[in-house]
Scaffold this active site. Structure first.
Site, short mmCIF file in Angstrom:
data_model
loop_
_atom_site.label_atom_id
_atom_site.label_comp_id
_atom_site.label_asym_id
_atom_site.label_seq_id
_atom_site.Cartn_x
_atom_site.Cartn_y
_atom_site.Cartn_z
N SER A 108 42.45 -54.57 30.26
CA SER A 108 43.36 -55.69 30.04
C SER A 108 43.43 -56.51 31.32
CB SER A 108 44.77 -55.19 29.69
OG SER A 108 45.70 -56.25 29.80
N TYR A 122 50.97 -49.03 31.57
CA TYR A 122 49.91 -49.60 30.71
C TYR A 122 48.74 -50.08 31.55
CZ TYR A 122 47.69 -52.95 27.48
OH TYR A 122 46.80 -53.65 26.72
P1 NAP Z 1 47.14 -53.94 17.69
O1 NAP Z 1 47.13 -55.23 16.96
O2 NAP Z 1 48.43 -53.26 17.98
O3 NAP Z 1 46.17 -52.92 16.91
C1 NAP Z 1 46.02 -51.63 17.41
C2 NAP Z 1 44.98 -50.88 16.61
O4 NAP Z 1 44.79 -49.59 17.25
C3 NAP Z 1 45.38 -50.60 15.17
O5 NAP Z 1 44.23 -50.68 14.36
C4 NAP Z 1 45.89 -49.14 15.24
O6 NAP Z 1 45.73 -48.43 14.01
C5 NAP Z 1 44.96 -48.57 16.28
N1 NAP Z 1 45.46 -47.37 16.92
C6 NAP Z 1 46.64 -47.20 17.59
N2 NAP Z 1 46.73 -45.93 18.01
C7 NAP Z 1 45.60 -45.29 17.62
C8 NAP Z 1 45.12 -43.97 17.74
N3 NAP Z 1 45.83 -43.01 18.36
N4 NAP Z 1 43.92 -43.65 17.17
C9 NAP Z 1 43.20 -44.60 16.52
N5 NAP Z 1 43.61 -45.87 16.38
C10 NAP Z 1 44.79 -46.21 16.92
O7 NAP Z 1 46.42 -54.09 19.13
P2 NAP Z 1 45.43 -55.23 19.69
O8 NAP Z 1 46.23 -56.27 20.35
O9 NAP Z 1 44.41 -55.59 18.66
O10 NAP Z 1 44.74 -54.39 20.88
C11 NAP Z 1 43.41 -53.91 20.84
C12 NAP Z 1 43.01 -53.49 22.26
O11 NAP Z 1 43.06 -54.63 23.12
C13 NAP Z 1 43.94 -52.45 22.89
O12 NAP Z 1 43.18 -51.52 23.63
C14 NAP Z 1 44.82 -53.28 23.83
O13 NAP Z 1 45.34 -52.52 24.89
C15 NAP Z 1 43.82 -54.32 24.27
N6 NAP Z 1 44.41 -55.56 24.78
C16 NAP Z 1 45.17 -56.34 23.98
C17 NAP Z 1 45.72 -57.52 24.50
C18 NAP Z 1 46.60 -58.43 23.67
O14 NAP Z 1 47.22 -59.35 24.25
N7 NAP Z 1 46.70 -58.25 22.36
C19 NAP Z 1 45.47 -57.88 25.83
C20 NAP Z 1 44.66 -57.06 26.60
C21 NAP Z 1 44.13 -55.90 26.08
P3 NAP Z 1 46.88 -48.44 12.84
O15 NAP Z 1 46.81 -49.82 12.21
O16 NAP Z 1 46.45 -47.37 11.89
O17 NAP Z 1 48.18 -48.20 13.52
#
Ligand code: NAP
Length: 253
Positions: free
Chosen positions: A148, A161
């Protein structure tokens, strides 16, 4: 979204962790559109994973849903078994699954359960899948891990985080070297603020507006922005990029 069909992607098999929604769902759709068979991993939301698989298959792609908590080593081994049973092999691993505490507590206010949950999923989860990948990814494979841009931004409230994501950057770099001889690249991608539940939950309109304008491109990232960068890293054109962290963030840092 613009769909491209590249011969290099066609016939490849990709596991995308946390692909039921958010960035992971966009990556699954993009890699499927590029010609890969995709394994849509999820933790609990089977309805969303099944709907995504149905959408990809209806569009002529290949996809299966696979439930696995990435923090559970046995479940991760079974996830690779499912991919191999469905499509015969695994070429690409996208370690997208991750969690961030919605309340963004300061370090002093972070409880043990929150710390453990963040490290179990964000760090051990990617460790579990990479350990399987070391034994099971095809020659010429690709791994993309999720960091991130908060590692660089270092904003209060993100200490645990961001620490989990620093660990990801370090593991990616070292694992790339440990895979010498296998022709597998390992990179990390570090998105900035991206419009998903993980980013939006728990934030006021004011905070969202401020962070939307923080990058010189003056908007939030979209899941498709991140999927496009991931698609590049796993493509033939991305083949010389190895052991790096790519900040995909509109220039916020
Ligand atoms: P999100 O919308 O909250 O989606 C999270 C996904 O991860 C969901 O599909 C969830 O499955 C799955 N998940 C959570 N815990 C899990 C586990 N223990 N085993 C398997 N799957 C799991 O998150 P996002 O924003 O798309 O984030 C994706 C990645 O990008 C993450 O690594 C996050 O840290 C990184 N990131 C995000 C941002 C941002 O601003 N959004 C910025 C920087 C980095 P369920 O639907 O079944 O719960």
């Amino acid at each position: 979204m613009t769909m491209t069909n590249t011969t290099s992607a066609s016939g490849k098999v990709a596991i995308i962790t946390g692909a039921s929604r958010g960035i992971g769902a966009a990556i699954a759709q993009r890699l499927a559109a590029d010609g890969m068979a995709v394994v849509v991993n999820y933790a609990s939301r089977s309805d969303e994973a099944d709907a995504l698989v149905a959408k990809i298959v209806a569009g002529g792609g290949k996809a299966v849903a696979a439930k696995a908590d990435v923090a559970d080593a046995a479940a991760v081994a079974a996830l690779f078994d499912t991919a191999e049973a469905a499509f015969g092999k695994v070429d690409v691993l996208i370690n997208n699954a991750g969690v961030m505490p919605a309340g963004l507590p300061m370090l002093a206010d972070t409880d043990d359960a929150s710390f453990d949950n963040i490290f179990d999923i964000n760090v051990k989860g990617s460790f579990n899948t990479m350990r399987q990948a070391a034994k099971r990814l095809q020659h010429g494979g690709r791994i993309v891990n999720f960091s991130s841009s908060v590692v660089g931004l270092a904003m209060p409230g993100y200490s645990v985080y961001a620490a989990s994501k620093s660990a990801i950057e370090t593991m990616s770099n070292i694992f790339a070297k440990e895979l010498r001889g296998k022709h597998i690249t390992v990179n990390a991608i570090a998105p900035g603020p991206t419009a998903t539940a993980l980013f939006l939950n728990g934030k006021t309109e004011e905070v969202i507006e401020r962070l939307s304008k923080a990058a010189p491109l003056e908007r939030l990232g979209t899941p498709d922005d991140i999927a496009a960068a991931v698609a590049f890293l796993v493509s033939a054109d991305g083949g010389w990029i190895n052991g790096q962290t790519l900040r995909a963030n509109g220039g916020i840092i």
